[in-house]
Scaffold this motif. Structure first.
Motif, PDB file in Angstrom:
ATOM      1  N   GLN A 286      -6.760   0.020   9.375  1.00 51.87           N
ATOM      2  CA  GLN A 286      -8.231   0.142  10.060  1.00 51.87           C
ATOM      3  C   GLN A 286      -8.703  -1.522   9.753  1.00 51.87           C
ATOM      4  O   GLN A 286      -9.724  -2.038  10.571  1.00 51.87           O
ATOM      5  N   GLU A 287      -8.857  -1.711   8.479  1.00 53.40           N
ATOM      6  CA  GLU A 287      -9.446  -2.944   8.010  1.00 53.40           C
ATOM      7  C   GLU A 287      -8.783  -4.402   8.890  1.00 53.40           C
ATOM      8  O   GLU A 287      -9.659  -5.217   9.531  1.00 53.40           O
TER       9      GLU A 287
ATOM     10  N   GLY B 245      -6.124   2.613   5.611  1.00 56.49           N
ATOM     11  CA  GLY B 245      -7.369   2.186   5.554  1.00 56.49           C
ATOM     12  C   GLY B 245      -7.253   0.523   6.078  1.00 56.49           C
ATOM     13  O   GLY B 245      -7.988  -0.261   6.328  1.00 56.49           O
TER      14      GLY B 245
ATOM     15  N   HIS C 263      -2.287   7.129   1.890  1.00 59.63           N
ATOM     16  CA  HIS C 263      -3.493   7.122   2.795  1.00 59.63           C
ATOM     17  C   HIS C 263      -3.875   5.358   2.873  1.00 59.63           C
ATOM     18  O   HIS C 263      -4.687   5.180   3.622  1.00 59.63           O
ATOM     19  N   ALA C 264      -3.572   4.626   1.649  1.00 60.06           N
ATOM     20  CA  ALA C 264      -4.275   3.433   1.566  1.00 60.06           C
ATOM     21  C   ALA C 264      -3.669   2.570   3.068  1.00 60.06           C
ATOM     22  O   ALA C 264      -4.389   1.705   3.430  1.00 60.06           O
TER      23      ALA C 264
ATOM     24  N   CYS D 268       0.814  -1.370  -0.083  1.00 62.92           N
ATOM     25  CA  CYS D 268      -0.016  -0.035  -0.189  1.00 62.92           C
ATOM     26  C   CYS D 268       0.880   1.281   0.031  1.00 62.92           C
ATOM     27  O   CYS D 268       2.052   1.151   0.352  1.00 62.92           O
TER      28      CYS D 268
END
Length: 342
Positions: A289-290, A286, A282-283, A279
């Motif tokens: 978070q996942e 995410g 900003h990926a 990644c």
């Protein structure tokens, strides 16, 4: 005429047929044979049942306490070091290194990676010494490049290149090593979650022995009714009911547990896939978070269910009763009707 009349009144009922079939055997010997067969079938069934159920419980406990946290910890550590690298690049690109407190984000990510590896140190059989050493060296190079050599562009660039190499160098870098550890740990988790052939064979043996036990109990009840004039034997009837329960309840509980293990392993695969993606920007936020959300789902699926322990204890008690009740019923009948008369 009399002979024909007697023949016309001959009893062709099923009871008479089976009485004729059983007549060559002495009732005492027949009951003793049933006693031996009941004891053997009950012992084999209960032993295989308890062993297989215990193995299922051990697998669920191992996945919950060791394998799943190790997979989650390695995924969190990988994302954290990549996030630290990205935060450092943002600081350099925007010339924010000299701003007070600007390096707290990447330092917190390095700290998170270190904590993730520390939490799983006693939950994996893999050697984390090299990875911990690389993480410490990588963090030191980042700190030198962003703090100590702020006014020395050449040294700063050298330290940052060194940190980048420590992070992503093929085969020996921190990220490739974490990738290998993740794949190995996921394989361990898969082996723990799956039902092996030994365990599966144990369930088949248990169910077949329970089926044989049911048939033997029905045969014993028939013999007692046909040869001894006893319509119902409460010990054998209680054993019959318990046998049916043992053939159904533990299997249903194990099936539910195996479904939870399969779902948890599927989530662990997702965690590994998400953290394994290269990644950028900003990926990474995410992805972190996942991974956190999936980790919570895994913990919920592998939560210690008290009802599985109660089923195991019930299986143990029921198994002992299945061994004792039918044997007691036949021993009492044999002792009352035959053994005392010898």
């Amino acid at each position: 005429m009399t002979t024909g009349h007697a023949a016309s009144r001959r009893d062709y009922s099923p009871t008479a047929f089976w009485r004729g079939r059983l007549s060559p055997f002495r009732t005492r010997r027949l009951l003793e044979a049933h006693l031996l067969l009941l004891t053997v079938c009950a012992t084999v069934a209960v032993g295989a049942l308890l062993l297989s159920y215990h193995q299922t419980q051990r697998g669920a406990e191992a996945l919950s306490s060791r394998e799943a946290p190790a997979v989650q910890g390695l995924a969190a550590a990988r994302l954290a070091v990549l996030r630290a690298e990205w935060e450092t690049e943002v600081l350099l690109k925007n010339d924010l290194i000299r701003v007070a407190g600007s390096g707290e984000t990447y330092r917190s990510q390095l700290s998170a990676a270190d904590q993730s590896l520390s939490r799983i140190a006693d939950r994996t059989d893999q050697d984390l010494g090299t990875v911990n050493g690389l993480l410490a060296t990588y963090g030191n190079s980042l700190n030198l490049g962003t703090s100590l050599y702020q006014g020395q562009p050449y040294m700063q660039e050298q330290k940052l290149r060194e940190a980048k190499s420590l992070l992503i160098r093929p085969g020996v870098g921190l990220v490739p090593r974490l990738d290998r550890l993740q794949q190995i740990q996921l394989q361990h988790a898969e082996g723990t979650a799956a039902m092996g052939w030994v365990q599966r064979s144990g369930w088949w043996v248990a169910e077949l022995a329970l089926a044989a036990l049911v048939l033997t109990l029905m045969s014993a009840l028939f013999v007692l009714r046909d040869r001894c004039g006893r319509d119902w034997n409460p010990y054998l009837l209680a054993g019959f009911v318990l046998t049916v329960l043992l053939a159904v309840v533990p299997v249903m509980t194990t099936s539910s547990t195996e479904d939870d293990l399969d779902n948890a392993f599927s989530d662990l695969q997702t965690i590994t896939e998400v953290s394994g993606q290269n990644c950028c920007s900003h990926a990474l936020v995410g992805a972190q978070q996942e991974v956190t959300e999936k980790s919570e789902e895994v913990r919920g699926e592998l939560a210690d269910d008290a009802w599985t322990d109660r089923v195991y204890r019930g299986t143990l008690i029921g198994g002992l009763l299945v061994v004792l009740l039918p044997a007691t019923g036949l021993v009492l009948r044999l002792d009352s009707d035959y053994w005392r008369r010898r």
